[in-house]
Scaffold this motif. Sequence first.
Motif, mmCIF file in Angstrom:
data_model
loop_
_atom_site.group_PDB
_atom_site.id
_atom_site.type_symbol
_atom_site.label_atom_id
_atom_site.label_comp_id
_atom_site.label_asym_id
_atom_site.label_seq_id
_atom_site.Cartn_x
_atom_site.Cartn_y
_atom_site.Cartn_z
ATOM 1 N N SER B 209 0.806 -1.224 0.000
ATOM 2 C CA SER B 209 0.000 0.000 0.000
ATOM 3 C C SER B 209 0.840 1.275 0.000
ATOM 4 O O SER B 209 0.288 2.362 0.032
ATOM 5 C CB SER B 209 -0.999 -0.016 1.149
ATOM 6 O OG SER B 209 -0.323 0.143 2.375
ATOM 7 N N CYS B 278 -1.525 0.292 7.058
ATOM 8 C CA CYS B 278 -1.191 1.492 6.288
ATOM 9 C C CYS B 278 0.280 1.544 5.884
ATOM 10 O O CYS B 278 0.671 2.333 5.031
ATOM 11 C CB CYS B 278 -1.564 2.739 7.071
ATOM 12 S SG CYS B 278 -0.334 3.239 8.293
ATOM 13 N N MET B 279 1.139 0.738 6.512
ATOM 14 C CA MET B 279 2.578 0.642 6.209
ATOM 15 C C MET B 279 3.453 1.679 6.924
ATOM 16 O O MET B 279 4.678 1.616 6.827
ATOM 17 C CB MET B 279 2.881 0.710 4.694
ATOM 18 C CG MET B 279 2.542 -0.511 3.888
ATOM 19 S SD MET B 279 3.475 -2.005 4.293
ATOM 20 C CE MET B 279 5.137 -1.587 3.826
ATOM 21 N N HIS B 280 2.869 2.623 7.645
ATOM 22 C CA HIS B 280 3.699 3.674 8.235
ATOM 23 C C HIS B 280 4.802 3.106 9.138
ATOM 24 O O HIS B 280 5.981 3.418 8.968
ATOM 25 C CB HIS B 280 2.841 4.659 9.038
ATOM 26 C CG HIS B 280 3.658 5.575 9.900
ATOM 27 N ND1 HIS B 280 4.385 6.616 9.377
ATOM 28 C CD2 HIS B 280 3.918 5.577 11.241
ATOM 29 C CE1 HIS B 280 5.039 7.236 10.362
ATOM 30 N NE2 HIS B 280 4.773 6.619 11.503
#
Lengths: 353, 392
Positions: B209, B278-280
């Motif tokens: 993502s 979200c990959m943050h």
Amino acid sequence: MATRTDFGPPDYREMLPPVIKANYGKWLYHERPQPGVLKHVAESGDALYTVRVGSERLLSTDKVRELCDLAEKYCGGYLRFTSRHNIEFLVSDANLLAPLLGELKARGLPVGGTGHSITNIVHTQGWVHCHTPATDASGVVKAVMDELFDYFGTMDLPAYCRISLACCLNMCGAVHCSDIAILGIHRKPPQINHDIVKAKCEIPNVIAACPTGAIRPDPARKSLTVNEDRCMYCGNCYTMCPGMPVADSAGDGVSIWVGGKVSNTRGGPAFSRLVIPYLPNTPPRWPETVAAVKNIVEVWAKHARKHERMGEWIERIGWERFFELSGIPFAEQLIDDFTTAPETYRTTAAFKW
Amino acid sequence: MADEMKTPLLDDLEKGRWPSFVTDLKQAAAKKASAKDLMGQLEKSYVDRIGHWKHGGIVGVKGYGGGVIGRYTDMPGDFPGVEHFHTIRVNQPSGWFYNTKALRELCEVWDKHGSGLTNFHGATGDIILLGTTTDHLQPCFDDLANIGFDLGGSGSALRTPSACVGPARCEWACFDSLDVCHTITNAFQSQLHRPMFPYKFKIKISGCSNDCVAAIARSDMSIIGTWKGNIRINQDEVRACAQGGMNIQAEVVDLCPTHCMGWDGTTLTLDDRECNRCMHCINLMPKALRQGVERGASILVGGKAPIVHGALLGWVAVPFIKLEPPYDELLEFINKVFDWWDENGKMRERLGELINRQGMGKFLKAMGLKPAPQMIKRPRANPYYFWREGVN
Ligand code: SF4
Ligand code: SF4
Ligand code: SF4
Ligand code: SF4
């Protein structure tokens, strides 16, 4: 020999260097040893160094061969390009990293574009090769990147900042979701050439192409009329019909949009928003556009918190504060009046002065 | 050269530290009259502040309905070298990887048939060969075919799919984005090469993502990698990040959009059921955090730039799909979308605009997809809904 068709692109597997073939899908983590260099480590323990190099996108075959020479000398004859027009040299022998960086420097090929930097500007054809542009692409990009050059080779910004340019509303490329978008715009309605419309255009299709319903048939002339009050110069009718040119040397120029994003991190993807509705086309270096972009970058860099992209910063401080800090005058064109307008109006009495 | 051309405005763009396209133009102009006239015309555009290309015409090669963009100057008297100056779109290999043999062969073909100018790459992903004459199109294509390069898409057709670097060099690829891109491109050659759709159709493929190819913003169908299950945490590496100067609380925990993480100075905790992937946090600590092991993709539909009725971001249609060769389920879904759009779409109506006009419910039903809360941000706020037979 009969011409063969539909055989598809070359097999990517033939284009992968041995270190990638051996570790395909088995990468464990990566680091950024220095700006412009990535180090990927695989489960096997193998390491791959990627050296990212900015490019002008418009390449001569001489330049492509120069890149091939370097890839053969340092990377076993393999290289790749990124979605933002950068070149990536894939170095599997750590001893060749320093000599490659040295040679790139000597040749004036800039290394950077990783981490919290400003990488290459995604862009389109402009006056070089398209028939609908409202500005040039390569020239504006060159002028802006010359000015922002130090941000390419460093990683000291709050977050990364993606800049994109499209030379007309067709927007080849995703400029509408960029931290900063530079978009070519027209400002005059089409100049109808009735003879060409009559001879070459499918009238119902041209009418249907107008987003604001500004085009009406003109049966007497077997042509069209444009209600100039409803025309917002998008150029869609010209795409359909060569008899409706919208380009105009005095009217055309550049608009600036900010705060968009595509990655899903944190708040997710977002559109860029209009902040400067028009700047003139001033070749060869578009000083007004360069100054506007630089100002926005610097104000963001000064005020944003770590990891805050342009749009996240603006949403936190509020748009009213953004216009104050950036000194950009609030123009009437920034208030939406298209079908998507209501979601942009303020529907709370809570705001800042 | 006898008639030395003056290009003072372009010459100015050779100054400065960023690589200059003017240098490339000059390299090509030294060999080719067409490139020289292109420079002359561009200088004229810089003086006049307007483009000098006529409205494109239709040109092509045998067996194809697209892949070549007709281009003609509006000043053939001054710049005869660009009287015809057509673009050829060449389908790139997945992930834009090349061996130098392939690139050198490409250069040879293009020096023989065209201006010697290229784009690496066009916005959609193709290699762009800039500028040749009508009579060179077929021989150029034949030579390209001999070195294994086919044409990309143009017009109302499937446009050349493109993919992020994926498993070739990224630890975050949740499926083989390169193979999926290659498979889709080969499975839909006819849709790519012979425009028969209402309008253009873009497919972009990102392995996670972070969406490095901006799929969600511009593609009618985005295939974006994701996972199920728990993020794998290496606590030693988390502590190493902290020792290395990262403020885990401020930079990682506080910025998590779902507030599902905790940090007590020695241990990172994570309530995975609340994570929206979200990959943050993973982006910040690639050594310490890894995605869950059950991997696949989400499919989003309807993304596009503004023309005609405004820009749209892709909408979640398939929240999770496993993507493994031979990708039958994916290919079947793409076929269904093509059929529905082809049948119902008006001329120049992108998929997202059609879904908007007909309603997401109709689209889901036609696709046989069960409505789920993962597909929406929030439910409707208006009472204008139908109560039809067979609505699921
Ligand atoms: S953005 Fe518009 S003018 Fe620029 S290359 Fe694309 S279609 Fe042409
Ligand atoms: S330029 Fe756009 S708004 Fe104006 S008439 Fe043409 S299609 Fe309509
Ligand atoms: S989209 Fe995700 S998997 Fe693909 S290259 Fe970017 S970070 Fe890696
Ligand atoms: S992936 Fe995003 S939502 Fe999930 S834990 Fe990390 S920061 Fe939070």
